[in-house]
Scaffold this motif. Sequence first.
Motif, PDB file in Angstrom:
ATOM      1  N   UNK A  76     -28.256  35.163  12.616  1.00  0.00           N
ATOM      2  CA  UNK A  76     -27.337  34.861  13.720  1.00  0.00           C
ATOM      3  C   UNK A  76     -26.472  33.619  13.489  1.00  0.00           C
ATOM      4  N   UNK A  77     -26.878  32.745  12.565  1.00  0.00           N
ATOM      5  CA  UNK A  77     -26.112  31.525  12.289  1.00  0.00           C
ATOM      6  C   UNK A  77     -25.001  31.755  11.272  1.00  0.00           C
ATOM      7  N   UNK A  78     -24.828  32.971  10.827  1.00  0.00           N
ATOM      8  CA  UNK A  78     -23.904  33.259   9.732  1.00  0.00           C
ATOM      9  C   UNK A  78     -22.448  32.944  10.088  1.00  0.00           C
ATOM     10  N   UNK A  79     -21.693  32.516   9.067  1.00  0.00           N
ATOM     11  CA  UNK A  79     -20.243  32.406   9.264  1.00  0.00           C
ATOM     12  C   UNK A  79     -19.646  33.809   9.299  1.00  0.00           C
ATOM     13  N   UNK A  80     -18.529  33.974   9.983  1.00  0.00           N
ATOM     14  CA  UNK A  80     -17.900  35.298  10.007  1.00  0.00           C
ATOM     15  C   UNK A  80     -16.423  35.190  10.348  1.00  0.00           C
ATOM     16  N   UNK A  93      -5.706  39.130  17.276  1.00  0.00           N
ATOM     17  CA  UNK A  93      -6.492  37.897  17.321  1.00  0.00           C
ATOM     18  C   UNK A  93      -7.472  37.906  16.137  1.00  0.00           C
ATOM     19  N   UNK A  94      -7.644  36.757  15.513  1.00  0.00           N
ATOM     20  CA  UNK A  94      -8.666  36.580  14.484  1.00  0.00           C
ATOM     21  C   UNK A  94      -9.543  35.396  14.858  1.00  0.00           C
ATOM     22  N   UNK A  95     -10.851  35.580  14.764  1.00  0.00           N
ATOM     23  CA  UNK A  95     -11.800  34.511  15.037  1.00  0.00           C
ATOM     24  C   UNK A  95     -12.442  34.087  13.729  1.00  0.00           C
ATOM     25  N   UNK A  96     -12.487  32.780  13.488  1.00  0.00           N
ATOM     26  CA  UNK A  96     -13.093  32.243  12.272  1.00  0.00           C
ATOM     27  C   UNK A  96     -14.241  31.316  12.653  1.00  0.00           C
ATOM     28  N   UNK A  97     -15.439  31.685  12.225  1.00  0.00           N
ATOM     29  CA  UNK A  97     -16.609  30.847  12.470  1.00  0.00           C
ATOM     30  C   UNK A  97     -17.161  30.341  11.138  1.00  0.00           C
TER      31      UNK A  97
END
Length: 239
Positions: A76-80, A93-97
């Motif tokens: 669940x902590x992964x970047x995506x 829309x683009x979300x960057x984590x």
Amino acid sequence: MAMQAHKPDLAPGFSNINHVPGYQVPYGYPQHAPGTSQVLTGFETNNKYEIKNTLGQRVYFAAENTDCCTRNCCGPSRPFTMQIIDNLGHEVITLQRPLRCSSCCFPCCLQEMEVQAPPGTPVGYVVQNWHACLPKFTIQDEKRMDILKITGPCVACSCCDDVNFKVKSVDETATVGRISKQWTGFLKEAFTDADNFGITFPMDLDVKMKAVMIGACFLIDFMFFEHGGDNQQRTGVWQ
């Protein structure tokens, strides 16, 4: 064929955000049956979501884009990267984590998400704020100016009731909206990774900030309601 990106004020789907008081993010699910594959095998798959308006009409489709190794090593902590597409197939829309910590034990590297609309153009950020007990976030504009605050419960556990994250003014004196993890029934909650969310925000909120609010909903889902490989999920910032 490369997917064409549209500006928020021109994209057919994106403009709909500006005319309703709230949006619903009904569920994230592995490709076929919601959550079933992941729960039975312990194998993380890319999350997919439908985003509906208050009339139940789908206005967006969102899909996580991460590789297999990242999903299963970071959980669940992964970047995506999350791509949000309207009904005409335009990515609006683009979300960057990025990969960061989320525990109160690591205050210098807490969660953050960048919201781009159109893709490649940042319009705002969701930033986790340190607190020993409560999940707290700040909604910022593209200039990193604070616009709204979000505060969740000490124990973010869904048990026969909704879990509400209050959206507040910058000084936290007034509640102006809510992000809710909705209770969907014992069987669905216990045996699948499928979740329903509801978002409410002020009608006059800037359309860019409404997009950032949708991003905040996804970040909250991953932080507190995404099952890991051991089928467990977090219940607070201390974990």
